[in-house]
Enzyme design. Structure first.
Site, PDB file in Angstrom:
ATOM      1  N   ASP A 157       0.845  -1.190   0.000  1.00 55.18           N
ATOM      2  CA  ASP A 157       0.000   0.000   0.000  1.00 55.18           C
ATOM      3  C   ASP A 157       0.879   1.238   0.000  1.00 55.18           C
ATOM      4  OD1 ASP A 157      -3.009  -0.719   0.518  1.00 55.18           O
ATOM      5  OD2 ASP A 157      -1.869  -2.060   1.823  1.00 55.18           O
ATOM      6  N   HIS A 197      -7.614   5.706   0.559  1.00 52.36           N
ATOM      7  CA  HIS A 197      -8.540   5.549   1.677  1.00 52.36           C
ATOM      8  C   HIS A 197      -7.762   5.584   2.988  1.00 52.36           C
ATOM      9  CE1 HIS A 197      -6.883   1.609   0.765  1.00 52.36           C
ATOM     10  NE2 HIS A 197      -7.207   1.199   1.986  1.00 52.36           N
ATOM     11  N   ASP A 205      -7.590  -4.475   9.490  1.00 56.00           N
ATOM     12  CA  ASP A 205      -6.778  -3.268   9.667  1.00 56.00           C
ATOM     13  C   ASP A 205      -6.073  -3.317  11.024  1.00 56.00           C
ATOM     14  OD1 ASP A 205      -7.539  -2.361   7.235  1.00 56.00           O
ATOM     15  OD2 ASP A 205      -8.832  -0.744   7.933  1.00 56.00           O
ATOM     16  N   GLU A 289     -11.313  -0.654  -2.314  1.00 53.76           N
ATOM     17  CA  GLU A 289     -12.230  -1.357  -3.218  1.00 53.76           C
ATOM     18  C   GLU A 289     -13.212  -0.400  -3.889  1.00 53.76           C
ATOM     19  OE1 GLU A 289     -12.288  -5.504  -0.609  1.00 53.76           O
ATOM     20  OE2 GLU A 289     -13.714  -3.912  -0.157  1.00 53.76           O
ATOM     21  N   LYS A 402      -9.776  -3.351  -7.435  1.00 52.34           N
ATOM     22  CA  LYS A 402     -10.258  -4.395  -6.529  1.00 52.34           C
ATOM     23  C   LYS A 402     -11.753  -4.259  -6.289  1.00 52.34           C
ATOM     24  CE  LYS A 402      -8.844  -4.781  -2.107  1.00 52.34           C
ATOM     25  NZ  LYS A 402      -8.042  -5.243  -0.936  1.00 52.34           N
ATOM     26  N   HIS A 407     -20.381 -11.908  -0.080  1.00 48.21           N
ATOM     27  CA  HIS A 407     -20.992 -13.221  -0.315  1.00 48.21           C
ATOM     28  C   HIS A 407     -22.165 -13.530   0.604  1.00 48.21           C
ATOM     29  CE1 HIS A 407     -19.120 -14.759   3.375  1.00 48.21           C
ATOM     30  NE2 HIS A 407     -18.089 -14.004   3.040  1.00 48.21           N
ATOM     31  N   THR A 449     -11.927 -10.574  -4.356  1.00 50.74           N
ATOM     32  CA  THR A 449     -11.567 -11.161  -3.072  1.00 50.74           C
ATOM     33  C   THR A 449     -12.449 -12.384  -2.765  1.00 50.74           C
ATOM     34  OG1 THR A 449     -13.078  -9.706  -1.873  1.00 50.74           O
ATOM     35  CG2 THR A 449     -10.844  -8.918  -2.183  1.00 50.74           C
ATOM     36  N   GLU A 487      -7.649 -12.531  -4.565  1.00 51.50           N
ATOM     37  CA  GLU A 487      -7.061 -12.367  -3.238  1.00 51.50           C
ATOM     38  C   GLU A 487      -7.881 -13.198  -2.260  1.00 51.50           C
ATOM     39  OE1 GLU A 487      -6.871  -8.377  -1.824  1.00 51.50           O
ATOM     40  OE2 GLU A 487      -5.790  -7.609  -3.585  1.00 51.50           O
ATOM     41  N   ASN A 488      -7.251 -13.603  -1.161  1.00 51.51           N
ATOM     42  CA  ASN A 488      -8.036 -14.170  -0.079  1.00 51.51           C
ATOM     43  C   ASN A 488      -8.507 -13.033   0.816  1.00 51.51           C
ATOM     44  OD1 ASN A 488      -5.136 -14.175   0.342  1.00 51.51           O
ATOM     45  ND2 ASN A 488      -5.494 -15.015   2.378  1.00 51.51           N
ATOM     46  N   ALA A 489      -9.745 -13.102   1.260  1.00 50.53           N
ATOM     47  CA  ALA A 489     -10.331 -12.011   2.048  1.00 50.53           C
ATOM     48  C   ALA A 489      -9.811 -12.001   3.470  1.00 50.53           C
ATOM     49  CB  ALA A 489     -11.855 -12.130   2.043  1.00 50.53           C
ATOM     50  N   LEU A 490      -9.536 -13.188   4.028  1.00 49.67           N
ATOM     51  CA  LEU A 490      -9.076 -13.321   5.407  1.00 49.67           C
ATOM     52  C   LEU A 490      -7.813 -14.183   5.429  1.00 49.67           C
ATOM     53  CD1 LEU A 490     -12.549 -14.054   7.070  1.00 49.67           C
ATOM     54  CD2 LEU A 490     -11.320 -11.862   7.056  1.00 49.67           C
ATOM     55  N   ARG A 525      -1.521 -12.487   4.468  1.00 46.29           N
ATOM     56  CA  ARG A 525      -0.608 -11.382   4.354  1.00 46.29           C
ATOM     57  C   ARG A 525       0.712 -11.808   4.955  1.00 46.29           C
ATOM     58  NH1 ARG A 525      -1.701  -5.986   4.218  1.00 46.29           N
ATOM     59  NH2 ARG A 525      -3.923  -6.380   4.586  1.00 46.29           N
TER      60      ARG A 525
END
Length: 583
Positions: A157, A197, A205, A289, A402, A407, A449, A487-490, A525
């Site tokens: 970032d 953002h 975060d 996003e 992104k 879901h 994601t 990407e994986n969300a978590l 990450r």
């Protein structure tokens, strides 16, 4: 330019005249459609005749107006809160979804090799507030370990609130220069995220990086620069797209600020572009996003799996809604968004607007509002992508955007959480195809994601269906001929998640997929957990399998054995990275 409106606006086409050219917008219910998106003409002035008065408005344009900066943050007299959004209004009149033009704006980039390259997302605080690299020793050891594992590169970032923190137009790239040099030294590619953002308040975060001070000052003077819900709650994660083309930030428009930032990045990192820096992901909303901040976790406002809330109640958004309603012939619809859509933590059946039978989302008003709301988001994407393409043209980098993987309640008819986020996707309407087509027009990558999630792992009472959602997005990108990345969300380190990513990235969705695969995958990450011996062993095998690609000849057991051997050899390096990251 003049606009004449008949009393029976619903039955009569609108005629716009500018520079001697007339443009006719079909009436409501007309069958005329436009298969190709057309950019509105610059400086399109609209005069709407009303009883007793005439209001003069200017339509925002998809490209940032290159007007000179105004002293004292003043607003040009021809730009008012009542600016009409002609693009949105015209979209409301068109019954058919937009079709992507045949000739996409594709970049002169090399063809992707077989297999899916894996990037790893860097810690959010990789650069500290004093513009130095955070945990420099740990960063160096970690990058070396990632390269040895076969990782293609890293994603980092580049925070607007850090680089341009103190004054408009003054950029401090300290820390980022050193990070780029480290990546280059280790032979890693970089996906650079233009993060417009704030960091803090979203899932995952771990630190707080607000917007630039001078932006916050302007938002404090004019709180309507922040996204606002129907209860007046302001969200300061990202500047409201309703004022994209108004010079509200010290004489510049928000889109101009984003464009200038990207230009500054290009000039400082010119020597890395196309070699080390291979992708620019352009932030377009909260969490980077393209969406509205409809499900903010900060202060417990929203909790999974709530439906979220519409974010269209700042004066700039309401002004656009009002103009769209007038053109549509229903001025009474322009005063507010839906008032029966519940609150953040409701479920669809709790509300009149989102309920299965007879819900407002499925009526004429719902169609009008949701078309306007989603089109505003698409227009926002158009503006910023136009700027990004102009800045990075012929620099050998890909542009990506992104999109959030929303879901939950996907199995319902209304898809309420997607609607509040700005994705007009329902049981009867594909909301991701227009997004994919918009990205295709600009040669951009569709980054999605929740790739690691499986349907049965999610709460079924909330009708979560991440696998079905990913499949829908894969089909939409295939139809629009736009590359898909994931990407994986978590954070996930288990084999089940890895297998799901492998399956999803192969894009085996129908017999037309052929050799198509995801163009890249970014793993969330880099942290001490990743370098835990068991997690690292599974990760190394996962990276190798991804690089093998679909229909690889090498058996999975052989890959596992090679991974075990590799982990044993690199154990000292990985231990060093893990220990350093924890300090």
């Amino acid at each position: 330019m003049a606009m004449s409106m008949s009393h029976q606006i619903g039955a009569t086409p609108l005629t716009l005249e500018t520079g001697g050219v007339s443009v006719e917008i079909p009436a409501k219910g007309s069958t005329a459609t436009s298969p190709i998106w057309r950019s509105p003409m610059a400086n399109l002035r609209v005069s709407v005749k009303k009883t007793g008065a005439e209001m003069d408005r200017v339509s925002p344009t998809p490209s940032p107006p290159m007007s000179p900066m105004l002293g004292g943050g003043g607003i040009r007299p021809d730009l008012s809160v009542d600016s009409l959004n002609i693009v949105a209004c015209q979209a409301l009149m068109e019954a058919a979804p937009l079709e992507a033009p045949l000739e996409h704006k594709m970049r002169n980039l090399p063809e992707k090799e077989k297999g899916v390259p894996v990037f790893v997302m860097m810690p959010l605080d990789s650069v500290k507030m004093d513009h130095t690299v955070n945990r420099r020793k740990a960063m160096n050891a970690s990058l070396q370990a990632l390269k040895s594992a076969g990782v293609e590169g890293i994603m980092m970032d580049v925070w607007w609130g850090l680089v341009e923190r103190d004054a408009p137009g003054e950029y401090n790239w300290g820390g980022y220069v050193e990070l780029m040099e480290m990546a280059k030294k280790h032979g890693l590619k970089v996906q650079a995220v233009m993060s417009f953002h704030q960091c803090g308040g979203n899932v995952g975060d771990s630190c707080t990086i607000p917007l630039p001070r001078w932006v916050i000052e302007e938002m404090e003077k004019d709180p309507d620069l922040a996204y606002t819900d129907q209860w007046g709650r302001r969200n300061f994660e990202y500047v409201s797209l309703g004022c994209d083309t108004l010079p509200v930030l010290k004489g510049r428009t928000p889109v101009q600020c984003y464009s200038d930032f990207m230009r500054g990045f290009r000039e400082r990192f010119e020597s890395f572009l196309g070699d080390t820096i291979v992708e620019i992901q352009v932030g377009m909303g909260p969490a980077g996003e393209l969406r509205y901040p409809s499900y903010p976790e900060q202060d417990g406002t929203w909790k999974f799996p709530g439906i979220g809330a519409f974010q269209c109640y700042d004066k700039y958004m309401i002004s656009s809604l009002k103009a769209a309603a007038e053109v549509f012939g229903k001025p009474e619809w322009g005063h507010t968004g839906p008032t029966d859509a519940g609150s953040y933590n409701n479920w669809p059946e709790d509300t009149n607007f989102f309920k299965r039978e007879g819900g407002g989302w499925d009526g004429e008003y719902g169609e009008f509002f949701l078309t306007w709301y989603s089109q505003m988001l698409l227009d926002h994407g158009e503006r910023i992508l136009q700027s990004a393409n102009a800045v990075f043209e012929d620099k050998g980098v890909k542009i990506s955007v992104k999109i959030a993987g929303i879901h939950w309640h996907y199995g319902t008819r209304s898809h309420a959480p997607e609607l509040t986020a700005g994705y007009y996707n329902t049981r009867f309407r594909d909301g991701y195809l227009p997004i994919a087509q918009m990205l295709a027009r600009h040669g951009a990558i569709f980054n999605f994601t929740c790739i690691e999630m499986r349907d049965h792992e999610q709460p079924q009472d909330a009708q979560c269906a991440p696998e079905k959602l990913v499949r829908q997005v894969a089909l939409a990108t295939q139809k629009a001929q736009v590359p898909l990345a994931g990407e994986n969300a978590l954070p996930r380190y288990d084999d089940y998640a890895h297998e799901q990513i492998l399956q999803a990235s192969s894009l085996n969705i129908d017999n037309k997929s052929g050799d198509r695969e995801m163009c890249a995958f970014t793993y969330l990450r880099m942290n001490p957990d990743l370098f835990h011996p068991d997690n690292w062993r599974r990760f190394v095998a996962f990276v190798k399998k991804m690089k093998e690609g679909k229909d690889a000849n090498q058996c999975r057991e052989q890959v596992e054995r090679e991974a075990e051997h590799f982990v044993h050899i690199t154990q000292p390096l990985v231990q060093e990275a893990a220990v350093a990251l924890m300090h």
